[in-house]
Write a protein that holds these residues in place. Structure first.
Motif, mmCIF file in Angstrom:
data_model
loop_
_atom_site.group_PDB
_atom_site.id
_atom_site.type_symbol
_atom_site.label_atom_id
_atom_site.label_comp_id
_atom_site.label_asym_id
_atom_site.label_seq_id
_atom_site.Cartn_x
_atom_site.Cartn_y
_atom_site.Cartn_z
ATOM 1 N N ALA A 42 -12.638 5.463 -37.410
ATOM 2 C CA ALA A 42 -11.199 5.501 -37.698
ATOM 3 C C ALA A 42 -10.390 4.777 -36.624
ATOM 4 C CB ALA A 42 -10.721 6.942 -37.829
ATOM 5 N N ALA A 43 -10.904 4.792 -35.385
ATOM 6 C CA ALA A 43 -10.218 4.112 -34.284
ATOM 7 C C ALA A 43 -10.516 2.617 -34.256
ATOM 8 C CB ALA A 43 -10.622 4.749 -32.955
ATOM 9 N N GLY A 44 -11.389 2.167 -35.165
ATOM 10 C CA GLY A 44 -11.663 0.740 -35.272
ATOM 11 C C GLY A 44 -12.910 0.255 -34.556
ATOM 12 N N TYR A 45 -13.691 1.163 -34.009
ATOM 13 C CA TYR A 45 -14.921 0.749 -33.350
ATOM 14 C C TYR A 45 -15.998 0.493 -34.397
ATOM 15 C CZ TYR A 45 -12.733 2.270 -29.045
ATOM 16 O OH TYR A 45 -11.871 2.401 -27.991
ATOM 17 N N PRO A 46 -16.736 -0.603 -34.266
ATOM 18 C CA PRO A 46 -17.739 -0.960 -35.278
ATOM 19 C C PRO A 46 -19.049 -0.189 -35.090
ATOM 20 C CG PRO A 46 -17.669 -2.640 -33.585
ATOM 21 C CD PRO A 46 -16.601 -1.636 -33.237
ATOM 22 N N VAL A 47 -18.989 1.101 -35.261
ATOM 23 C CA VAL A 47 -20.182 1.936 -35.061
ATOM 24 C C VAL A 47 -20.716 2.502 -36.371
ATOM 25 C CG1 VAL A 47 -19.574 2.564 -32.690
ATOM 26 C CG2 VAL A 47 -18.787 3.987 -34.585
ATOM 27 N N TRP A 48 -20.238 1.986 -37.498
ATOM 28 C CA TRP A 48 -20.646 2.526 -38.794
ATOM 29 C C TRP A 48 -22.150 2.463 -39.000
ATOM 30 C CZ3 TRP A 48 -23.070 -1.226 -41.530
ATOM 31 C CH2 TRP A 48 -22.759 -2.546 -41.199
ATOM 32 N N CYS A 49 -22.826 1.510 -38.328
ATOM 33 C CA CYS A 49 -24.274 1.368 -38.525
ATOM 34 C C CYS A 49 -25.085 2.119 -37.470
ATOM 35 C CB CYS A 49 -24.661 -0.100 -38.528
ATOM 36 S SG CYS A 49 -24.281 -0.937 -36.987
ATOM 37 N N VAL A 50 -24.433 2.737 -36.510
ATOM 38 C CA VAL A 50 -25.139 3.462 -35.452
ATOM 39 C C VAL A 50 -25.411 4.893 -35.927
ATOM 40 C CG1 VAL A 50 -25.018 4.273 -33.060
ATOM 41 C CG2 VAL A 50 -23.951 2.085 -33.692
ATOM 42 N N PRO A 51 -26.655 5.330 -35.859
ATOM 43 C CA PRO A 51 -26.957 6.712 -36.268
ATOM 44 C C PRO A 51 -26.159 7.722 -35.423
ATOM 45 C CG PRO A 51 -28.977 5.450 -36.043
ATOM 46 C CD PRO A 51 -27.867 4.594 -35.496
ATOM 47 N N GLU A 52 -25.743 8.788 -36.070
ATOM 48 C CA GLU A 52 -24.901 9.789 -35.411
ATOM 49 C C GLU A 52 -25.551 10.382 -34.170
ATOM 50 O OE1 GLU A 52 -24.377 12.410 -38.713
ATOM 51 O OE2 GLU A 52 -22.982 11.050 -39.714
ATOM 52 N N PHE A 53 -26.837 10.667 -34.233
ATOM 53 C CA PHE A 53 -27.507 11.289 -33.090
ATOM 54 C C PHE A 53 -27.523 10.361 -31.882
ATOM 55 C CE2 PHE A 53 -31.080 8.991 -34.872
ATOM 56 C CZ PHE A 53 -31.847 8.630 -33.768
ATOM 57 N N ILE A 54 -27.561 9.059 -32.120
ATOM 58 C CA ILE A 54 -27.531 8.105 -31.006
ATOM 59 C C ILE A 54 -26.140 8.087 -30.369
ATOM 60 C CG2 ILE A 54 -27.647 5.653 -30.394
ATOM 61 C CD1 ILE A 54 -30.000 5.410 -32.313
ATOM 62 N N LEU A 55 -25.092 8.111 -31.194
ATOM 63 C CA LEU A 55 -23.728 8.176 -30.654
ATOM 64 C C LEU A 55 -23.545 9.421 -29.797
ATOM 65 C CD1 LEU A 55 -21.210 7.138 -33.444
ATOM 66 C CD2 LEU A 55 -21.544 6.081 -31.226
ATOM 67 N N SER A 56 -23.990 10.524 -30.323
ATOM 68 C CA SER A 56 -23.839 11.784 -29.604
ATOM 69 C C SER A 56 -24.641 11.761 -28.306
ATOM 70 C CB SER A 56 -24.291 12.950 -30.486
ATOM 71 O OG SER A 56 -24.119 14.160 -29.821
ATOM 72 N N TYR A 57 -25.878 11.304 -28.376
ATOM 73 C CA TYR A 57 -26.762 11.301 -27.215
ATOM 74 C C TYR A 57 -26.293 10.314 -26.142
ATOM 75 C CZ TYR A 57 -30.970 10.852 -24.373
ATOM 76 O OH TYR A 57 -31.851 10.815 -23.324
ATOM 77 N N THR A 58 -25.897 9.121 -26.545
ATOM 78 C CA THR A 58 -25.554 8.080 -25.569
ATOM 79 C C THR A 58 -24.116 8.139 -25.079
ATOM 80 O OG1 THR A 58 -24.977 6.502 -27.315
ATOM 81 C CG2 THR A 58 -27.247 6.451 -26.488
ATOM 82 N N LEU A 59 -23.219 8.708 -25.857
ATOM 83 C CA LEU A 59 -21.809 8.694 -25.492
ATOM 84 C C LEU A 59 -21.225 10.100 -25.416
ATOM 85 C CD1 LEU A 59 -19.227 6.972 -25.043
ATOM 86 C CD2 LEU A 59 -18.894 7.039 -27.503
ATOM 87 N N GLY A 60 -21.286 10.799 -26.505
ATOM 88 C CA GLY A 60 -20.604 12.087 -26.603
ATOM 89 C C GLY A 60 -21.105 13.147 -25.649
#
Length: 126
Positions: A42-60
């Protein structure tokens, strides 16, 4: 403590929301890959193809852990939500029939993270 309209504000509850609930809800959202991904897209970052668990693990998770370290006395977000709900009694709003500063602070904390029906913050709107 008086609000702009002259009504008294529950300063203790307001402090709990600002200094406890806000960082706690951030930890919950950042630890949830699905919500984190929706917010990033929603903020415009092109992460639509990144699996959710990777986003959470690497960033969140790293950001969530940093927030938790800075707020060692922080309670789970649901505890703050329960306190807010209890403080309302049978009223529509914390301020009774009118919205007050505590309502604005509570719902203002939730709004940026409300990304759908089953998101982490949805439980705070029931």
């Amino acid at each position: 403590l008086l609000a702009c309209g002259g009504a008294e504000v529950d300063a203790a509850l307001l402090d709990e929301i600002v200094f406890g609930f806000q960082p706690s809800i951030e930890v919950d959202v950042l630890s949830n890959g699905a919500d984190l991904k929706k917010i990033a897209v929603a903020a415009g970052y092109p992460v639509w193809c990144v699996p959710e668990f990777i986003l959470s693990y690497t960033l969140g998770d790293g950001i969530a852990e940093s927030i938790a370290r800075k707020h060692p006395d922080m309670k789970p977000a649901n505890e703050y939500g329960a306190r807010f709900k209890t403080s309302m009694g049978d009223n529509l709003y914390h301020g009774g029939n009118e919205v007050d500063g505590v309502d604005i602070s509570y719902y203002g904390t939730i709004k940026p993270f409300h990304v759908g029906e089953n998101c982490v913050v949805a439980t705070h709107l029931r």
